[in-house]
Design an enzyme around this catalytic site. Structure first.
Site, short mmCIF file in Angstrom:
data_model
loop_
_atom_site.label_atom_id
_atom_site.label_comp_id
_atom_site.label_asym_id
_atom_site.label_seq_id
_atom_site.Cartn_x
_atom_site.Cartn_y
_atom_site.Cartn_z
N LYS A 236 0.84 -1.20 0.00
CA LYS A 236 0.00 0.00 0.00
C LYS A 236 0.87 1.25 0.00
O LYS A 236 1.94 1.29 0.63
CB LYS A 236 -0.91 -0.03 1.23
CG LYS A 236 -1.93 1.09 1.32
CD LYS A 236 -2.80 0.89 2.55
CE LYS A 236 -3.80 2.01 2.75
NZ LYS A 236 -4.62 1.80 3.97
N SER B 75 -9.27 2.05 3.14
CA SER B 75 -8.37 2.70 2.21
C SER B 75 -7.38 1.76 1.53
O SER B 75 -6.65 2.17 0.63
CB SER B 75 -7.60 3.81 2.93
OG SER B 75 -6.80 3.29 3.99
N SER C 106 -9.65 -0.10 7.41
CA SER C 106 -9.07 0.00 6.07
C SER C 106 -8.48 -1.29 5.53
O SER C 106 -8.14 -1.35 4.34
CB SER C 106 -8.01 1.11 6.03
OG SER C 106 -8.62 2.37 6.17
#
Length: 492
Positions: free
Chosen positions: A86, A160, A184
């Site tokens: 990420k 996210s 997330s």
């Protein structure tokens, strides 16, 4: 076998990470062949999904070659496994943008600790995945790009860690790094039919933004099987991967479908998923009791203030002026500055809430309605000691895949809060929580449930997830993007 004596690419992509690593360690496959096959599949699916901000083709192949020639390859738990990272932790040689177009450099000079642990375990970083700006929102999009859910490209993979989830669900990688500040990891897992564990605070190194969202955010992984997630968690936590110990007795599990946010509730399919898991638990001999956790308005306020402050803190940490942020994030960060200035982010709020939630598991409450075997252990408060809690994850299907960054802060706040009320409390409490698939909706999107537990319950959560995986196997990849073509249930 192909002409070179190796497996064809179509037989490599889609294998679980644990199987790939076993074959690379033994020499049956090379890490270079594994990475090359996944890069080819990534190229085929990425135009329709938009999971990656950066694809590290040459660097990944060079790193795979280093795994193949390493004398310690035989001891690497993730030998040759392609992974995605990420875009809010450091990968040496790459710019870490935290999802913001305003963050342009310089490249990182060293890996974040969690990335270093993945590499030392033999994993190969093939790319950096997309995320919403500063990781603040429950859909993944930004200027010029909307990341799409492989199960339904009209829907978001959530956020996210949405890019990471889309990468795994489409088969581009078997494992991906993500992190979780208010859900997330768990929300993208729920949206994309994956399994993910949010570890308890302090179990896995942080280094997320300025201060891990005032302690709420933790690193973790997304996977298609519990075995893969178990190995990934051990690597990230600095532990030696090994078999999960059975508890040696039936578990006592609370179930609650009441939403922590007044005015919201799980829809029919989400409630049916919880009921199906309850039936599987009772059939396995576990005790299930109806009990609602003590999530108070004060706890909700504690989550909200930390979420607001995170926008301002992380923008400052990255050196990004508020004026350069997306309009929704700019409003968010300005509120966060005011929250910080007013001293509203108070450690005592999280400490008191953690004590209350630990007491929920330790038996501080007496209210319970049992299903299944009734033998129980009583805590010091007279209530039944609980091993875990089962809840829904979201109220309905994932949010639409659209440019949410063009909409107002209020529109984003409202949509996120109404869709995902069950995840943030566990971040404030710093307790572990796991999401796993639990069937599909009539419209085809995945369903999921959440389990949470007391401090140190990570391995218990993983063990139970493995039991449910065997009883209620799930499809490992989105149908349209499935590398195997046909259904690919989790191995049992």
């Amino acid at each position: 076998m192909d002409a070179s004596g190796g497996l064809p690419a179509g037989r490599i992509v889609g294998l679980p990470a644990t199987e790939l690593a076993t074959r690379v360690r033994s020499g049956e496959l090379t890490a270079v062949d594994v990475v090359r096959a996944h890069l080819a599949h990534l190229d085929a699916v990425e135009p329709r999904v938009g999971a990656f901000r950066v694809v590290r083709r040459e660097a990944a192949l060079a790193e795979a070659h280093a795994v193949d020639t390493a004398l310690t390859r035989f001891a690497m738990p993730l030998a040759g496994v392609p992974v995605a990272v990420k875009d809010n932790v450091a990968v040496a040689g790459e710019v870490c943008t935290d999802g913001s177009a305003a963050r342009t450099g310089p490249p990182e000079t060293r890996d974040a600790e969690v990335v270093g642990r993945l590499r030392r375990a033999g994993a190969v970083v093939v790319g950096i995945t997309r995320m919403p700006e500063l990781g603040l929102y429950g859909a993944t999009d930004g200027p010029g790009t909307v990341t799409r859910n492989p199960w339904d490209t009209a829907r978001s993979p959530a956020g996210s860690s949405g890019g990471s989830a889309a990468a795994v669900a489409s088969g581009a990688v078997p494992l991906a790094h993500g992190n979780d500040g208010m859900g997330s990891l768990r929300l993208p897992a729920a949206a994309c039919g994956l399994v993910a564990l949010k570890p308890g605070v302090g179990v896995v190194p942080g280094g997320i933004g300025a201060d891990d969202w005032s302690g709420m955010a933790v690193n973790g992984a997304l996977a298609t099987t519990v075995a893969d997630l178990t190995v990934a968690h051990a690597v990230l936590a600095g532990e030696e991967p090994g078999p999960l110990e059975a508890p040696g007795r039936p578990l006592r599990i609370a179930v609650s479908t009441r939403s922590p946010l007044p005015g919201t509730r799980a829809d029919g399919p989400a409630r049916a998923a919880v009921d199906a898991v309850v039936a599987a638990l009772t059939a396995a001999g576990h005790t299930v009791v109806r009990r609602d956790p003590p999530i108070t308005p004060g706890a909700a306020a504690g989550v909200l203030t930390r979420w607001m402050a995170a926008a301002a803190d992380d923008a400052a940490h990255l050196g990004v002026p508020l004026a350069d942020l997306q309009p929704r994030s700019r409003t968010h960060a300005r509120i966060g500055r005011a929250v910080r200035a007013a001293g509203l982010v108070r450690p005592a709020t999280a400490e008191r809430f953690r004590e209350r939630m630990v007491g929920f598991f330790d038996g501080a409450s007496r209210t319970a309605s049992p299903q299944g075997p009734t033998a129980s252990v009583r805590g010091v408060g007279g209530g039944e000691v609980l091993d875990l809690l089962l809840t829904p994850v979201v109220t309905g299907p994932p949010l639409p895949a659209r440019p949410w960054h063009e909409r107002s802060f209020a529109a984003n706040l409202t949509a996120n809060a109404r869709w995902a009320p069950w995840t943030p409390a566990w971040n404030l409490a710093g307790l572990p929580a796991l999401v796993l698939p639990a069937g599909t909706r009539p419209t085809g999107q995945p369903l999921a449930v959440q389990f949470a537990g007391p401090p140190g319950a990570e391995r218990r959560l993983l063990w139970l997830a493995g039991e449910l995986e065997r009883r209620l196997p799930w499809r490992r990849h989105a149908p349209v993007f499935d590398p195997a073509g046909a259904s690919s249930p989790a191995p049992v």
